[in-house]
Design a protein around this motif. Structure first.
Motif, PDB file in Angstrom:
ATOM      1  N   SER A  45       0.811  -1.218   0.000  1.00  0.00           N
ATOM      2  CA  SER A  45       0.000   0.000   0.000  1.00  0.00           C
ATOM      3  C   SER A  45       0.849   1.273   0.000  1.00  0.00           C
ATOM      4  O   SER A  45       0.333   2.362   0.250  1.00  0.00           O
ATOM      5  CB  SER A  45      -0.935   0.003   1.218  1.00  0.00           C
ATOM      6  N   ALA A  46       2.122   1.140  -0.306  1.00  0.00           N
ATOM      7  CA  ALA A  46       3.038   2.284  -0.261  1.00  0.00           C
ATOM      8  C   ALA A  46       2.949   3.123  -1.529  1.00  0.00           C
ATOM      9  O   ALA A  46       2.374   2.708  -2.542  1.00  0.00           O
ATOM     10  CB  ALA A  46       4.470   1.793  -0.070  1.00  0.00           C
ATOM     11  N   CYS A  47       3.541   4.296  -1.472  1.00  0.00           N
ATOM     12  CA  CYS A  47       3.604   5.169  -2.641  1.00  0.00           C
ATOM     13  C   CYS A  47       4.408   4.502  -3.746  1.00  0.00           C
ATOM     14  O   CYS A  47       5.378   3.789  -3.486  1.00  0.00           O
ATOM     15  CB  CYS A  47       4.264   6.499  -2.257  1.00  0.00           C
ATOM     16  N   SER A  48       3.996   4.739  -4.986  1.00  0.00           N
ATOM     17  CA  SER A  48       4.730   4.177  -6.125  1.00  0.00           C
ATOM     18  C   SER A  48       5.976   4.999  -6.428  1.00  0.00           C
ATOM     19  O   SER A  48       6.900   4.517  -7.080  1.00  0.00           O
ATOM     20  CB  SER A  48       3.824   4.118  -7.354  1.00  0.00           C
ATOM     21  N   GLU A  60       3.827   9.914  -5.099  1.00  0.00           N
ATOM     22  CA  GLU A  60       2.690   9.536  -5.949  1.00  0.00           C
ATOM     23  C   GLU A  60       2.130   8.227  -5.428  1.00  0.00           C
ATOM     24  O   GLU A  60       2.893   7.323  -5.043  1.00  0.00           O
ATOM     25  CB  GLU A  60       3.130   9.391  -7.397  1.00  0.00           C
ATOM     26  N   ILE A  61       0.800   8.149  -5.386  1.00  0.00           N
ATOM     27  CA  ILE A  61       0.144   6.944  -4.873  1.00  0.00           C
ATOM     28  C   ILE A  61      -1.205   6.782  -5.558  1.00  0.00           C
ATOM     29  O   ILE A  61      -1.864   7.770  -5.896  1.00  0.00           O
ATOM     30  CB  ILE A  61      -0.021   7.004  -3.332  1.00  0.00           C
ATOM     31  N   THR A  62      -1.607   5.534  -5.773  1.00  0.00           N
ATOM     32  CA  THR A  62      -2.933   5.214  -6.298  1.00  0.00           C
ATOM     33  C   THR A  62      -3.700   4.515  -5.191  1.00  0.00           C
ATOM     34  O   THR A  62      -3.238   3.516  -4.641  1.00  0.00           O
ATOM     35  CB  THR A  62      -2.828   4.309  -7.540  1.00  0.00           C
ATOM     36  N   VAL A  69      -2.786   8.848   3.977  1.00  0.00           N
ATOM     37  CA  VAL A  69      -1.487   8.410   3.471  1.00  0.00           C
ATOM     38  C   VAL A  69      -0.454   8.824   4.517  1.00  0.00           C
ATOM     39  O   VAL A  69      -0.312   9.996   4.842  1.00  0.00           O
ATOM     40  CB  VAL A  69      -1.169   9.047   2.109  1.00  0.00           C
ATOM     41  N   GLU A 106      -5.540   8.163  -8.624  1.00  0.00           N
ATOM     42  CA  GLU A 106      -4.130   8.558  -8.684  1.00  0.00           C
ATOM     43  C   GLU A 106      -3.943   9.904  -8.008  1.00  0.00           C
ATOM     44  O   GLU A 106      -4.717  10.832  -8.241  1.00  0.00           O
ATOM     45  CB  GLU A 106      -3.665   8.621 -10.133  1.00  0.00           C
TER      46      GLU A 106
END
Length: 147
Positions: A45-48, A60-62, A69, A106
């Protein structure tokens, strides 16, 4: 802290609907296997993307749903957060770290840091520079007048 966020009572009232309260069994399940599973869950579940910037950091995270977050960065009043370009409240979680609320889909998250007093200090410095220029200019003018 690997499996839950610790919020103040005020923040629970405002953001609790985005989280699920941990059961007593989960709070006391402190085994290696559950720890490694918690690590895998956080990784999933972490940021990309996460990178430092000159003034803070960018991520950035979806997300599948609106959610908090979490960033394991020490909370400081000097941080301002922007989610998808809009200023957002920085939530103090886990007794001194940070989180922000982001919508489903996103997201780009930017944290910008400006130290307390920076704005005042820059104004005082400009005023002092102006005073110095006037002071120095007076002596240059006085010297030219006497020559």
């Amino acid at each position: 802290l690997m499996r839950a966020l610790v919020l103040t009572d005020e923040d629970v009232a405002q953001y609790g609907k985005y989280l699920t309260e941990l059961s007593e069994d989960m709070l006391n399940d402190l085994h290696y296997d559950s720890y490694t599973q918690d690590c895998a869950d956080r990784r999933a579940s972490a940021c990309s993307s996460f990178r430092m910037t000159n003034s803070g950091f960018h991520a950035e995270i979806t997300l599948k749903k609106d959610d908090l977050v979490f960033f394991s960065v020490p909370y400081d009043d000097g941080f301002t957060a922007y989610v998808n370009g809009k200023e957002t409240e920085v939530i103090r979680v886990d007794e001194g770290l940070m989180a922000v609320l982001a919508p489903a889909g996103e997201n780009t998250i930017d944290f910008v840091y400006q130290a307390d007093g920076y704005s005042l200090a820059s104004k005082v410095s400009l005023a002092a520079l102006a005073a110095f220029v006037l002071y120095a200019g007076y002596f240059v003018w006085k010297k030219k007048k006497h020559c």
